[in-house]
Design an enzyme around this catalytic site. Structure first.
Site, PDB file in Angstrom:
ATOM      1  N   HIS A  22      18.001  73.897  70.633  1.00  0.00           N
ATOM      2  CA  HIS A  22      17.711  73.580  69.232  1.00  0.00           C
ATOM      3  C   HIS A  22      17.957  72.127  68.857  1.00  0.00           C
ATOM      4  CE1 HIS A  22      22.062  73.966  68.896  1.00  0.00           C
ATOM      5  NE2 HIS A  22      21.958  73.246  67.812  1.00  0.00           N
TER       6      HIS A  22
HETATM    7  C1  UD1 Z   1      23.014  72.385  62.803  1.00  0.00           C
HETATM    8  C2  UD1 Z   1      23.899  71.226  63.225  1.00  0.00           C
HETATM    9  C3  UD1 Z   1      24.058  71.237  64.737  1.00  0.00           C
HETATM   10  C4  UD1 Z   1      24.528  72.584  65.242  1.00  0.00           C
HETATM   11  C5  UD1 Z   1      23.564  73.655  64.744  1.00  0.00           C
HETATM   12  C6  UD1 Z   1      24.002  75.038  65.190  1.00  0.00           C
HETATM   13  C7  UD1 Z   1      23.771  69.247  61.782  1.00  0.00           C
HETATM   14  C8  UD1 Z   1      23.266  67.864  61.685  1.00  0.00           C
HETATM   15  N1  UD1 Z   1      23.336  69.948  62.846  1.00  0.00           N
HETATM   16  O1  UD1 Z   1      21.715  72.122  63.298  1.00  0.00           O
HETATM   17  O2  UD1 Z   1      25.021  70.262  65.093  1.00  0.00           O
HETATM   18  O3  UD1 Z   1      24.560  72.592  66.651  1.00  0.00           O
HETATM   19  O4  UD1 Z   1      23.520  73.605  63.312  1.00  0.00           O
HETATM   20  O5  UD1 Z   1      23.111  76.020  64.834  1.00  0.00           O
HETATM   21  O6  UD1 Z   1      24.517  69.669  60.922  1.00  0.00           O
HETATM   22  N2  UD1 Z   1      17.523  77.523  59.220  1.00  0.00           N
HETATM   23  C9  UD1 Z   1      17.262  78.832  58.858  1.00  0.00           C
HETATM   24  N3  UD1 Z   1      18.292  79.662  58.595  1.00  0.00           N
HETATM   25  C10 UD1 Z   1      19.579  79.255  58.664  1.00  0.00           C
HETATM   26  C11 UD1 Z   1      19.841  77.920  59.023  1.00  0.00           C
HETATM   27  C12 UD1 Z   1      18.822  77.076  59.315  1.00  0.00           C
HETATM   28  O7  UD1 Z   1      16.119  79.248  58.794  1.00  0.00           O
HETATM   29  O8  UD1 Z   1      20.484  80.073  58.419  1.00  0.00           O
HETATM   30  C13 UD1 Z   1      16.412  76.625  59.589  1.00  0.00           C
HETATM   31  C14 UD1 Z   1      15.885  75.792  58.465  1.00  0.00           C
HETATM   32  O9  UD1 Z   1      14.512  75.835  58.525  1.00  0.00           O
HETATM   33  C15 UD1 Z   1      16.350  74.373  58.794  1.00  0.00           C
HETATM   34  C16 UD1 Z   1      16.540  74.403  60.293  1.00  0.00           C
HETATM   35  O10 UD1 Z   1      16.826  75.762  60.627  1.00  0.00           O
HETATM   36  O11 UD1 Z   1      15.454  73.416  58.390  1.00  0.00           O
HETATM   37  C17 UD1 Z   1      17.644  73.533  60.737  1.00  0.00           C
HETATM   38  O12 UD1 Z   1      18.882  73.841  60.101  1.00  0.00           O
HETATM   39  P1  UD1 Z   1      20.000  72.718  59.838  1.00  0.00           P
HETATM   40  O13 UD1 Z   1      21.199  73.303  59.253  1.00  0.00           O
HETATM   41  O14 UD1 Z   1      19.382  71.583  59.152  1.00  0.00           O
HETATM   42  O15 UD1 Z   1      20.349  72.135  61.265  1.00  0.00           O
HETATM   43  P2  UD1 Z   1      20.433  72.844  62.679  1.00  0.00           P
HETATM   44  O16 UD1 Z   1      19.280  72.432  63.493  1.00  0.00           O
HETATM   45  O17 UD1 Z   1      20.701  74.304  62.544  1.00  0.00           O
END
Ligand code: UD1
Length: 392
Positions: free
Chosen positions: A220
């Site tokens: 991811h």
């Molecule tokens: C975040 C952390 C990363 C960690 C990861 C674990 C930062 C910069 N990155 O990355 O260090 O390894 O979490 O999972 O904080 N989304 C959902 N449902 C959720 C959460 C996220 O659909 O419950 C989707 C959303 O479309 C979002 C994307 O996932 O845009 C990314 O989520 P985000 O929290 O921005 O960062 P991660 O890639 O999950």
């Protein structure tokens, strides 16, 4: 002393659980209570990415949920800060404890620091030395404004010294994520996930007695999945490996979004339905929904090989003794290479395939636990907190 314990994203929940438990244990046996409350920023909000973890880890619901959700880095961090400041002004903690390296970590640490609240960083000092990673920026900045820095490995102590952090702020305590793993490993064996996925045939027999041949994959990191060409190259390498052994891929929402956006669906066997029938994985990349903690630990523990770009899984496989191929060009956790089974192979197709086949042919070394990864990190953290509360 009133500590606000912050969690925001999936890997944070495993890190705060042992700290909360240890504070509760201390409060039961002592008159000098450590008051605390838990704030969930809501950076991760899906049932599968958040609630399931509180249930699996036996944690009560957070006291405050800021319900941030997804947005760009700037908007997400800014919203965390706005809402967390309000919570701090209302609850008046003396300390804010943040874990790991996600946007919630830096957002809340910065708010606390500006309000004159002491900042405690658990998992301080890890460095990939790659400033294009959003997590690296979060690590460096959080450490710069922390008053107490708890580290998991010697390289982290050295990195902090190099950055001029005074020695008395640094405390080498071990790894809270491993506290959680050691505590839940046995319970995870009761999980039905291997049967549900069709990896074993008989749910009534002890899982550990039945062998199943499969690899586990997670992916991811923005650098791996946000660029179509890179992502496709990695998937092609994984497809090659999967001709020999099924790959089980619990897919992160970010990665799922990219698969659809880039039109890469054809590379996967889609096993996302809610049916309880075993999926009977094929020699391909079998895409399944994200799993809860106990199911995932069980899935990793019985696998032949883990392929990942996650930081936490490099650590967990080190303790589980499962070979781990890290699909990145660096790691901020070098101790997992020195003591564990981790091999950091980069993202080129040949290297991923060659290293995986080597690992599957049993050419991996035996692992030993890194210093202080013994299940007692949270105990040490609370010990330091109690000692230092008069000095801080
Ligand atoms: C975040 C952390 C990363 C960690 C990861 C674990 C930062 C910069 N990155 O990355 O260090 O390894 O979490 O999972 O904080 N989304 C959902 N449902 C959720 C959460 C996220 O659909 O419950 C989707 C959303 O479309 C979002 C994307 O996932 O845009 C990314 O989520 P985000 O929290 O921005 O960062 P991660 O890639 O999950």
């Amino acid at each position: 002393m009133k500590v606000c314990i912050v969690a925001g994203a999936r890997p944070n929940f495993m890190k705060i659980a042992p700290v909360v438990e240890e504070i509760t244990r201390h409060n039961h046996r002592s008159n000098s209570l450590i008051k605390y409350f838990v704030v969930h920023t809501g950076q991760h909000y899906d049932q599968q990415m958040s609630k399931l973890f509180f249930d699996d880890l036996g944690m009560t619901n957070p006291d405050i949920n800021l319900e941030i959700g997804s947005a760009s880095h700037a908007v997400q961090t800014a919203e965390i800060m706005k809402r967390f400041e309000k919570a701090c002004l209302q609850e008046e903690p003396t300390h804010v404890l943040v874990v790991g390296d996600v946007n919630s970590t830096i957002g809340c640490a910065l708010v606390a620091s500006k309000l004159g609240i002491k900042v405690i960083h658990v998992e301080a000092g890890l460095r990939s030395f790659d400033r294009t990673m959003p997590e690296e920026i979060n690590r460096v900045l959080t450490d710069a404004i922390s008053d107490l820095l708890f580290t998991t490995e010697e390289s982290a102590n050295e990195n902090l010294r190099q950055e001029g952090i005074p020695e008395e702020k640094i405390h080498f305590v071990g790894n809270v994520m491993i506290d959680t793993l050691l505590k839940h490993k046995k319970k995870a064996r009761e999980s039905n996930i291997l049967y549900t996925l069709g990896l074993i045939k008989d749910p009534s027999t002890d899982n550990t007695q039945q062998t199943a041949d499969y690899c586990v994959l997670t992916l991811h990191r923005p650098s791996n999945v946000d660029d179509k060409e890179n992502f496709q190259g990695i998937i092609e390498a994984l497809s090659e490996i999967s001709k020999q052994i099924p790959i089980i891929f619990p897919v992160h929402p970010r990665t799922m979004n990219r698969i659809k956006e880039f039109g890469l669906e054809k590379y996967f066997d889609w096993k996302l339905n809610k049916s309880t029938d075993p999926i009977n994985p094929k020699n391909s990349i079998n895409l399944i929904p994200p799993l809860g903690y106990l199911d995932f630990v069980q899935l990793m523990s019985s696998s032949k090989l883990v392929l990942t770009d996650s930081g936490g899984m490099q650590e967990e496989t080190t303790i589980l003794g499962i070979p781990c191929i890290t699909i990145r060009s660096n790691t901020e956790r070098p101790v997992t290479v020195k003591y564990g089974t981790n091999k950091v192979v980069g993202t080129s197709r040949n290297k991923i395939v060659d290293a995986s086949l080597e690992a599957l042919n049993g050419e991996f070394k035996v692992t030993t636990a890194p210093p202080l990864w013994d299940g007692k990190a949270a105990e040490r953290i609370v010990g330091v907190l109690l000692k230092s509360q008069t000095n801080l």
